[in-house]
Design an enzyme around this catalytic site. Structure first.
Site, PDB file in Angstrom:
ATOM      1  N   ASP A  39     -13.186  79.486  61.232  1.00 57.94           N
ATOM      2  CA  ASP A  39     -12.033  79.921  62.019  1.00 57.94           C
ATOM      3  C   ASP A  39     -12.508  80.594  63.307  1.00 57.94           C
ATOM      4  OD1 ASP A  39     -10.233  79.042  60.129  1.00 57.94           O
ATOM      5  OD2 ASP A  39     -10.132  80.974  59.092  1.00 57.94           O
TER       6      ASP A  39
ATOM      7  N   TYR B 184     -20.739  84.857  52.438  1.00 58.43           N
ATOM      8  CA  TYR B 184     -20.020  85.538  53.515  1.00 58.43           C
ATOM      9  C   TYR B 184     -20.143  87.049  53.373  1.00 58.43           C
ATOM     10  CZ  TYR B 184     -17.462  81.094  54.109  1.00 58.43           C
ATOM     11  OH  TYR B 184     -17.112  79.781  54.309  1.00 58.43           O
TER      12      TYR B 184
ATOM     13  N   ASP C 152      -5.049  86.933  58.077  1.00 56.64           N
ATOM     14  CA  ASP C 152      -6.168  87.525  58.804  1.00 56.64           C
ATOM     15  C   ASP C 152      -5.621  88.312  59.991  1.00 56.64           C
ATOM     16  OD1 ASP C 152      -5.628  85.714  60.874  1.00 56.64           O
ATOM     17  OD2 ASP C 152      -7.263  84.373  60.342  1.00 56.64           O
TER      18      ASP C 152
ATOM     19  N   ARG D  36      -9.823  84.286  53.313  1.00 50.79           N
ATOM     20  CA  ARG D  36      -8.510  84.855  53.667  1.00 50.79           C
ATOM     21  C   ARG D  36      -7.594  84.935  52.454  1.00 50.79           C
ATOM     22  NH1 ARG D  36      -5.936  81.223  57.807  1.00 50.79           N
ATOM     23  NH2 ARG D  36      -7.430  79.676  57.090  1.00 50.79           N
TER      24      ARG D  36
END
Length: 298
Positions: free
Chosen positions: A40, A68, A82, A182
Protein backbone atom coordinates in the site's frame (compact mmCIF):
# COMPACT_ATOMS: atom_id res chain seq x y z
CA UNK A 1 21.60 -7.90 -24.12
CA UNK A 2 19.72 -6.25 -21.27
CA UNK A 3 20.82 -7.50 -17.88
CA UNK A 4 18.16 -9.44 -15.99
CA UNK A 5 17.58 -10.16 -12.32
CA UNK A 6 15.65 -9.15 -9.25
CA UNK A 7 15.87 -5.66 -7.81
CA UNK A 8 15.14 -5.65 -4.07
CA UNK A 9 13.70 -2.25 -3.19
CA UNK A 10 13.21 -0.61 0.19
CA UNK A 11 10.00 1.14 -0.81
CA UNK A 12 9.47 4.63 0.62
CA UNK A 13 6.12 5.77 2.03
CA UNK A 14 3.67 7.82 0.01
CA UNK A 15 3.90 6.14 -3.39
CA UNK A 16 2.27 3.08 -4.92
CA UNK A 17 4.12 -0.06 -5.92
CA UNK A 18 3.33 0.78 -9.54
CA UNK A 19 4.97 4.20 -9.10
CA UNK A 20 8.10 2.44 -7.82
CA UNK A 21 8.13 0.42 -11.05
CA UNK A 22 7.76 3.64 -13.08
CA UNK A 23 10.65 5.26 -11.20
CA UNK A 24 12.80 2.17 -11.76
CA UNK A 25 12.07 2.24 -15.50
CA UNK A 26 13.20 5.86 -15.67
CA UNK A 27 16.23 5.39 -13.42
CA UNK A 28 17.47 2.25 -15.18
CA UNK A 29 16.43 3.27 -18.68
CA UNK A 30 14.49 0.04 -19.17
CA UNK A 31 10.84 -0.72 -19.94
CA UNK A 32 10.68 -4.40 -19.02
CA UNK A 33 10.24 -4.17 -15.25
CA UNK A 34 7.46 -5.59 -13.09
CA UNK A 35 6.83 -6.19 -9.39
CA UNK A 36 5.64 -8.89 -7.01
CA UNK A 37 3.99 -8.50 -3.60
CA UNK A 38 2.18 -5.14 -3.76
CA UNK A 39 2.56 -2.69 -0.86
CA UNK A 40 0.00 0.00 0.00
CA UNK A 41 1.16 3.63 -0.48
CA UNK A 42 1.60 4.24 3.26
CA UNK A 43 3.69 1.09 3.71
CA UNK A 44 7.47 0.87 3.41
CA UNK A 45 9.92 -1.96 3.06
CA UNK A 46 10.69 -4.91 0.83
CA UNK A 47 9.29 -4.78 -2.69
CA UNK A 48 10.63 -7.16 -5.34
CA UNK A 49 11.04 -5.94 -8.92
CA UNK A 50 11.82 -8.20 -11.86
CA UNK A 51 14.10 -6.67 -14.49
CA UNK A 52 14.36 -7.95 -18.06
CA UNK A 53 13.73 -11.67 -18.40
CA UNK A 54 13.28 -11.90 -14.63
CA UNK A 55 9.77 -10.46 -15.03
CA UNK A 56 8.82 -14.00 -16.10
CA UNK A 57 10.11 -15.31 -12.78
CA UNK A 58 7.90 -13.15 -10.59
CA UNK A 59 4.81 -15.35 -10.70
CA UNK A 60 6.81 -18.47 -9.88
CA UNK A 61 9.01 -17.36 -6.98
CA UNK A 62 8.11 -18.78 -3.59
CA UNK A 63 7.37 -15.54 -1.74
CA UNK A 64 4.47 -16.82 0.31
CA UNK A 65 5.63 -15.96 3.82
CA UNK A 66 6.13 -12.36 4.86
CA UNK A 67 7.23 -10.42 7.93
CA UNK A 68 6.08 -6.97 9.06
CA UNK A 69 6.64 -4.39 11.74
CA UNK A 70 3.45 -2.40 12.34
CA UNK A 71 1.74 0.05 14.65
CA UNK A 72 -1.94 -0.42 15.47
CA UNK A 73 -3.88 2.49 16.95
CA UNK A 74 -6.64 1.31 19.29
CA UNK A 75 -9.48 3.69 20.09
CA UNK A 76 -10.37 4.74 16.55
CA UNK A 77 -11.72 2.91 13.49
CA UNK A 78 -11.38 4.20 9.92
CA UNK A 79 -13.11 3.41 6.65
CA UNK A 80 -9.88 2.01 5.16
CA UNK A 81 -8.64 0.27 8.34
CA UNK A 82 -5.52 2.43 8.14
CA UNK A 83 -4.48 6.03 8.72
CA UNK A 84 -5.33 7.10 5.17
CA UNK A 85 -9.10 6.77 5.71
CA UNK A 86 -11.63 8.92 7.50
CA UNK A 87 -12.41 8.06 11.12
CA UNK A 88 -15.74 6.24 11.38
CA UNK A 89 -15.81 5.63 15.14
CA UNK A 90 -13.72 6.92 18.04
CA UNK A 91 -14.76 5.49 21.40
CA UNK A 92 -11.19 5.80 22.67
CA UNK A 93 -9.01 3.31 24.51
CA UNK A 94 -8.90 4.89 27.96
CA UNK A 95 -8.13 2.21 30.58
CA UNK A 96 -7.13 -0.45 28.05
CA UNK A 97 -4.20 -2.48 29.39
CA UNK A 98 -1.36 -4.29 27.66
CA UNK A 99 -2.53 -7.54 29.22
CA UNK A 100 -5.95 -7.25 27.56
CA UNK A 101 -4.33 -6.38 24.25
CA UNK A 102 -2.01 -9.40 24.38
CA UNK A 103 -4.89 -11.72 25.27
CA UNK A 104 -6.85 -10.45 22.26
CA UNK A 105 -3.84 -10.76 19.95
CA UNK A 106 -3.37 -14.42 20.90
CA UNK A 107 -6.66 -15.34 19.20
CA UNK A 108 -5.16 -14.40 15.82
CA UNK A 109 -2.11 -16.65 15.89
CA UNK A 110 -2.08 -19.82 13.82
CA UNK A 111 -4.53 -20.82 11.10
CA UNK A 112 -7.41 -18.34 11.00
CA UNK A 113 -10.18 -17.22 8.65
CA UNK A 114 -9.75 -13.54 7.87
CA UNK A 115 -12.17 -11.18 6.13
CA UNK A 116 -9.97 -8.89 4.00
CA UNK A 117 -10.27 -5.14 4.29
CA UNK A 118 -13.04 -3.85 2.01
CA UNK A 119 -10.56 -1.28 0.68
CA UNK A 120 -8.44 -3.90 -1.08
CA UNK A 121 -7.63 -4.92 -4.64
CA UNK A 122 -9.82 -8.03 -4.48
CA UNK A 123 -12.28 -8.08 -7.35
CA UNK A 124 -16.02 -8.26 -6.72
CA UNK A 125 -18.00 -9.02 -9.89
CA UNK A 126 -15.08 -7.80 -11.99
CA UNK A 127 -14.52 -4.53 -10.10
CA UNK A 128 -11.89 -3.83 -7.45
CA UNK A 129 -13.32 -3.79 -3.95
CA UNK A 130 -11.65 -0.45 -3.12
CA UNK A 131 -13.27 1.12 -6.18
CA UNK A 132 -16.70 -0.01 -5.02
CA UNK A 133 -16.08 1.41 -1.52
CA UNK A 134 -14.92 4.74 -2.95
CA UNK A 135 -18.08 4.81 -5.06
CA UNK A 136 -20.14 4.64 -1.88
CA UNK A 137 -21.06 0.95 -2.01
CA UNK A 138 -21.19 -1.31 1.04
CA UNK A 139 -18.83 -4.20 0.34
CA UNK A 140 -18.68 -7.41 2.35
CA UNK A 141 -15.91 -9.78 1.33
CA UNK A 142 -15.86 -13.48 2.11
CA UNK A 143 -13.47 -14.80 4.74
CA UNK A 144 -10.40 -16.70 3.55
CA UNK A 145 -7.95 -18.97 5.37
CA UNK A 146 -4.56 -17.49 6.24
CA UNK A 147 -1.78 -18.40 8.63
CA UNK A 148 -0.30 -15.99 11.17
CA UNK A 149 2.79 -17.74 12.48
CA UNK A 150 3.90 -14.81 14.64
CA UNK A 151 1.94 -11.92 16.13
CA UNK A 152 3.84 -10.38 19.02
CA UNK A 153 3.25 -7.16 20.95
CA UNK A 154 6.51 -5.25 21.40
CA UNK A 155 5.21 -2.12 23.05
CA UNK A 156 2.14 -0.10 23.97
CA UNK A 157 2.11 3.70 24.10
CA UNK A 158 -0.79 5.80 25.40
CA UNK A 159 -1.37 8.77 23.12
CA UNK A 160 -4.02 11.27 22.11
CA UNK A 161 -5.68 11.79 18.76
CA UNK A 162 -7.30 15.18 19.18
CA UNK A 163 -9.56 14.81 22.22
CA UNK A 164 -9.53 10.99 22.09
CA UNK A 165 -7.33 8.84 24.31
CA UNK A 166 -5.81 6.10 22.13
CA UNK A 167 -3.31 3.30 22.58
CA UNK A 168 -0.58 2.76 19.97
CA UNK A 169 0.50 -0.89 19.86
CA UNK A 170 3.76 -1.90 18.15
CA UNK A 171 3.64 -5.44 16.77
CA UNK A 172 5.74 -7.89 14.77
CA UNK A 173 3.85 -10.19 12.39
CA UNK A 174 4.90 -13.15 10.26
CA UNK A 175 2.17 -14.51 8.02
CA UNK A 176 1.20 -16.26 4.83
CA UNK A 177 0.46 -14.60 1.52
CA UNK A 178 -2.99 -13.04 1.42
CA UNK A 179 -2.95 -11.87 5.05
CA UNK A 180 -4.02 -8.25 5.52
CA UNK A 181 -2.29 -6.50 8.41
CA UNK A 182 -4.97 -3.79 8.21
CA UNK A 183 -7.56 -6.46 8.86
CA UNK A 184 -5.62 -7.67 11.92
CA UNK A 185 -5.72 -4.09 13.25
CA UNK A 186 -9.45 -3.75 12.49
CA UNK A 187 -10.32 -7.07 14.13
CA UNK A 188 -8.21 -6.40 17.22
CA UNK A 189 -10.02 -3.09 17.79
CA UNK A 190 -13.39 -4.71 17.22
CA UNK A 191 -12.69 -7.50 19.71
CA UNK A 192 -11.58 -4.97 22.32
CA UNK A 193 -14.67 -2.84 21.68
CA UNK A 194 -12.74 0.32 20.89
CA UNK A 195 -12.02 0.24 17.18
CA UNK A 196 -8.58 -0.07 15.62
CA UNK A 197 -6.61 0.86 12.53
CA UNK A 198 -3.10 0.68 11.17
CA UNK A 199 -0.89 3.77 11.45
CA UNK A 200 2.45 2.36 10.27
CA UNK A 201 3.51 -0.70 8.28
CA UNK A 202 6.95 -1.85 7.20
CA UNK A 203 7.54 -5.14 5.39
CA UNK A 204 10.83 -6.45 6.66
CA UNK A 205 10.87 -9.70 4.67
CA UNK A 206 9.21 -11.11 1.55
CA UNK A 207 10.02 -14.79 1.15
CA UNK A 208 13.80 -15.04 1.64
CA UNK A 209 14.46 -11.37 0.80
CA UNK A 210 14.90 -8.91 3.67
CA UNK A 211 15.35 -5.16 3.98
CA UNK A 212 19.07 -5.84 4.35
CA UNK A 213 19.06 -7.22 0.79
CA UNK A 214 17.68 -3.98 -0.68
CA UNK A 215 19.99 -2.29 -3.18
CA UNK A 216 17.66 0.57 -4.14
CA UNK A 217 15.47 2.84 -2.05
CA UNK A 218 12.90 3.65 -4.74
CA UNK A 219 13.85 7.33 -4.96
CA UNK A 220 17.20 7.35 -6.76
CA UNK A 221 17.60 9.15 -10.06
CA UNK A 222 19.35 7.74 -13.10
CA UNK A 223 22.38 5.51 -12.62
CA UNK A 224 25.53 7.51 -12.02
CA UNK A 225 28.20 7.41 -14.75
CA UNK A 226 30.09 4.13 -14.48
CA UNK A 227 27.51 2.57 -12.17
CA UNK A 228 26.52 -0.89 -13.38
CA UNK A 229 22.99 -2.23 -13.27
CA UNK A 230 24.39 -5.67 -12.42
CA UNK A 231 25.60 -4.33 -9.07
CA UNK A 232 21.99 -3.65 -8.08
CA UNK A 233 20.49 -6.93 -9.29
CA UNK A 234 20.18 -10.34 -7.69
CA UNK A 235 21.03 -12.76 -10.54
CA UNK A 236 18.16 -14.98 -11.65
CA UNK A 237 20.01 -18.16 -10.70
CA UNK A 238 20.57 -16.85 -7.16
CA UNK A 239 16.91 -15.85 -6.91
CA UNK A 240 15.86 -19.32 -7.99
CA UNK A 241 18.19 -21.02 -5.50
CA UNK A 242 16.72 -18.90 -2.71
CA UNK A 243 13.10 -19.69 -3.52
CA UNK A 244 12.84 -23.13 -5.18
CA UNK A 245 14.73 -26.37 -5.86
CA UNK A 246 17.41 -26.10 -8.56
CA UNK A 247 19.00 -28.78 -10.76
CA UNK A 248 22.12 -28.56 -12.93
CA UNK A 249 22.23 -29.81 -16.52
CA UNK A 250 25.18 -30.46 -18.86
CA UNK A 251 25.75 -28.77 -22.21
CA UNK A 252 23.52 -31.21 -24.10
CA UNK A 253 20.75 -30.72 -21.55
CA UNK A 254 21.16 -26.95 -21.82
CA UNK A 255 20.58 -27.16 -25.57
CA UNK A 256 17.40 -29.17 -25.04
CA UNK A 257 16.21 -26.70 -22.43
CA UNK A 258 16.88 -23.71 -24.70
CA UNK A 259 14.55 -25.30 -27.26
CA UNK A 260 11.87 -26.00 -24.64
CA UNK A 261 12.15 -29.76 -24.96
CA UNK A 262 10.97 -32.22 -22.29
CA UNK A 263 13.75 -33.75 -20.24
CA UNK A 264 14.23 -37.30 -19.02
CA UNK A 265 15.60 -35.65 -15.88
CA UNK A 266 13.28 -35.90 -12.88
CA UNK A 267 12.80 -32.66 -10.97
CA UNK A 268 11.51 -32.43 -7.38
CA UNK A 269 8.87 -29.70 -7.61
CA UNK A 270 6.78 -27.38 -9.73
CA UNK A 271 8.63 -25.19 -10.42
CA UNK A 272 12.27 -26.29 -10.35
CA UNK A 273 15.02 -24.06 -11.68
CA UNK A 274 17.26 -25.55 -14.37
CA UNK A 275 20.79 -24.13 -14.33
CA UNK A 276 23.86 -24.52 -16.52
CA UNK A 277 27.22 -22.99 -15.62
CA UNK A 278 25.63 -20.58 -13.15
CA UNK A 279 22.94 -19.37 -15.53
CA UNK A 280 19.22 -19.96 -14.98
CA UNK A 281 17.87 -21.38 -18.24
CA UNK A 282 14.28 -22.30 -17.43
CA UNK A 283 11.75 -23.49 -14.91
CA UNK A 284 10.57 -27.10 -15.21
CA UNK A 285 7.93 -29.25 -13.51
CA UNK A 286 7.58 -33.01 -13.02
CA UNK A 287 5.97 -35.03 -15.81
CA UNK A 288 5.27 -38.72 -16.36
CA UNK A 289 8.50 -39.39 -18.26
CA UNK A 290 10.72 -36.82 -16.54
CA UNK A 291 10.03 -33.10 -16.67
CA UNK A 292 8.56 -30.42 -18.96
CA UNK A 293 9.11 -26.67 -19.16
CA UNK A 294 7.05 -24.13 -17.26
CA UNK A 295 8.97 -21.11 -18.56
CA UNK A 296 12.03 -20.96 -20.80
CA UNK A 297 14.16 -17.94 -20.00
CA UNK A 298 16.82 -18.12 -22.73
Amino acid sequence: MTESGLLVVDKPAGITSHQVVSRARRALGLKKIGHAGTLDPMATGVLILGVGRATRLLGHLTLADKAYSATIRLGQATVTDDAEGDVTDAPGADGLTRSRVEDAVAAYRGDIVQVPSAVSAIKVDGKRSYARVRAGEDVELAGRPVTVSRYDVHGVRPARAGDVAVLDVDVEVECSSGTYIRALARDLGRDLGCGGHLTALRRTRLGPFTVADATWDGVLGELAPGERLSLLLTPMADAARATMPVVEVDAAGATDVSHGRPLALEVPADPTGVVHEGRLLALYKPAHSGSVPVAVLV
